[in-house]
Design a protein around this motif. Sequence first.
Motif, PDB file in Angstrom:
ATOM      1  N   LYS A 337       0.831  -1.205   0.000  1.00 54.05           N
ATOM      2  CA  LYS A 337       0.000   0.000   0.000  1.00 54.05           C
ATOM      3  C   LYS A 337       0.866   1.257   0.000  1.00 54.05           C
ATOM      4  O   LYS A 337       0.537   2.253  -0.634  1.00 54.05           O
ATOM      5  N   TYR A 338       1.987   1.215   0.706  1.00 54.07           N
ATOM      6  CA  TYR A 338       2.853   2.404   0.780  1.00 54.07           C
ATOM      7  C   TYR A 338       4.057   2.302  -0.168  1.00 54.07           C
ATOM      8  O   TYR A 338       5.066   2.983   0.027  1.00 54.07           O
ATOM      9  N   ASN A 361       7.772   6.240   4.591  1.00 58.71           N
ATOM     10  CA  ASN A 361       6.417   5.993   5.105  1.00 58.71           C
ATOM     11  C   ASN A 361       6.422   5.119   6.352  1.00 58.71           C
ATOM     12  O   ASN A 361       5.413   4.490   6.690  1.00 58.71           O
ATOM     13  N   ASP A 363       6.343   5.637   9.551  1.00 58.50           N
ATOM     14  CA  ASP A 363       5.381   5.891  10.634  1.00 58.50           C
ATOM     15  C   ASP A 363       4.008   5.293  10.343  1.00 58.50           C
ATOM     16  O   ASP A 363       3.438   4.592  11.188  1.00 58.50           O
ATOM     17  N   VAL A 364       3.510   5.543   9.126  1.00 58.95           N
ATOM     18  CA  VAL A 364       2.174   5.006   8.798  1.00 58.95           C
ATOM     19  C   VAL A 364       2.213   3.482   8.674  1.00 58.95           C
ATOM     20  O   VAL A 364       1.263   2.792   9.063  1.00 58.95           O
ATOM     21  N   ILE A 365       3.307   2.956   8.162  1.00 59.70           N
ATOM     22  CA  ILE A 365       3.424   1.496   8.046  1.00 59.70           C
ATOM     23  C   ILE A 365       3.350   0.877   9.450  1.00 59.70           C
ATOM     24  O   ILE A 365       2.611  -0.076   9.699  1.00 59.70           O
ATOM     25  N   GLU A 367       2.105   2.124  12.142  1.00 57.00           N
ATOM     26  CA  GLU A 367       0.769   2.300  12.710  1.00 57.00           C
ATOM     27  C   GLU A 367      -0.161   1.162  12.263  1.00 57.00           C
ATOM     28  O   GLU A 367      -0.871   0.575  13.053  1.00 57.00           O
ATOM     29  N   GLU A 368      -0.101   0.829  10.969  1.00 58.70           N
ATOM     30  CA  GLU A 368      -0.978  -0.241  10.466  1.00 58.70           C
ATOM     31  C   GLU A 368      -0.525  -1.619  10.947  1.00 58.70           C
ATOM     32  O   GLU A 368      -1.342  -2.487  11.227  1.00 58.70           O
TER      33      GLU A 368
END
Length: 451
Positions: A337-338, A361, A363-365, A367-368
């Motif tokens: 996705k990222y 990415n 941080d968002v990775i 988080e998921e």
Amino acid sequence: MSKYLAMKVLKFGGTSVGSVESIRNVKNILASREGKKVLVLSAMAGVTNKLVEITENIKLGDHSAINSIIAELKQKHESTIDELIDKPGLNSYAKAFVNNVLEGLQEISRNKYSEKVYAEVVTTGETMLTYIFSTFLTNSGIQNNFLDAKDFMQVSNLENPDTDLVGKLFQQNIENLEPTDIYITQGFVRINAQNNISTLKRGGSDYSATILAAAVQADEVQIWTDIDGFHNNDPRYVENTHAIAELSFEEAAELAYFGAKILHPQTISPVIKRQIPLFLKNTFTPDLPGTKISAEIHSRGLKAISAKDGITAIKIKSNRMLMAHGFLKKIFEVFDKYETAIDMITTSEIAISLTIDDDRNLDVILEELNAYGEITVEKDHSIICIVGEGLIEDKSTSRLFELLNDIPVRMISYGGSDNNISLLVDTKNKIQTLQGLNHKLFEEQQVPQFV
Ligand code: ADP
Ligand code: ASP
Ligand code: MG
């Protein structure tokens, strides 16, 4: 297309055009080789770093720092022109060109920082040097055509350039020119999907050369640099390394991707597709054979070691992994996705460890990923890559495991392919690992092998 068949692409790196003496060397190398050539040149050694400094000062708004770097660049290029170009008309043309570029730089520097501003600034080193070199050849009575790479280096997708499009645009560009044996153009620069100036990333002139070679269906690419070929280990950290006579495309691609600085990580892919041999040669010792990289495989077994820094290791630990299917798929989907590539993976019953080199990415990775288990992140690691066709069958490479007594290895990837063993170590242990592996694998006496 057939009209291109006899073309060669020759790329000369920063040190090869870093001084008046080396620029003269390049001219001699050209003069001693017949046939049609496209020359891809980098900026003079050190110039791109200075231009990157300008971009940092644009961010800071420090105009006096910018002015002093521009003055330094002016002095460097003008004195090169004075030493190489003695015909007054050509000398002043070249100076006018350089001054025009530097005035443009001054103007760009008044803008707010953006990716476009970065690319416009950092690519000017190539623009200046290629013009100087072209004028130097003219001054020496050698006919040549100067080409602006921005007119044909349309590369929307950095990983998968459309070389047919580049070839078509290149052809359109040269069609109306006086035919010559030498075309000179800039490495590093490209036009991106938004039609803006961009780069092929630091060290990208190697990639420019192979993209162009595929585009014009060249019969070979020569990458001229400051060392006598591809060495079996990183000569910046390890003593007694030596040039390798031949590498397969796959071996070279793996080593370049995993950090061997002599080639930009993506250099090999355009020439693999068209099976165009690539030669690595030393500008300062042109008679040495260098390294040939091609589809041929002349020898199997261990060839070389390289190291790639800036690696982040991520561990996901979860009891839900026990006997479950579909768990890995969900993890991989997060990275997909990222658009973040995974380099190494190892698994156990309840955990998976993997590595990425692009942590934009992260941080968002993370988080998921949190939804799937307990996450541990370790930054500042290096992948050490041991490469050779059929390496895994070569029993003597197992000696590398003796090193595990001395150096903490975070992950090992063995058997993913026959050609590669990768180790993940903390970057602070990288040099020691490269040296230790050199000793174990290249210097120690061969031990008797089991059959
Ligand atoms: P250029 O400016 O010509 O592109 P680079 O500095 O990018 O040159 O690449 C050449 C340098 O790469 C060599 O001087 C050497 O220090 C370094 N290098 C790292 N690994 C290797 C290797 N395996 N073989 C040869 N050179 C290597
Ligand atoms: N001059 C650019 C750089 O220093 C491109 C290159 O040398 O390949 O990154
Ligand atoms: Mg380079």
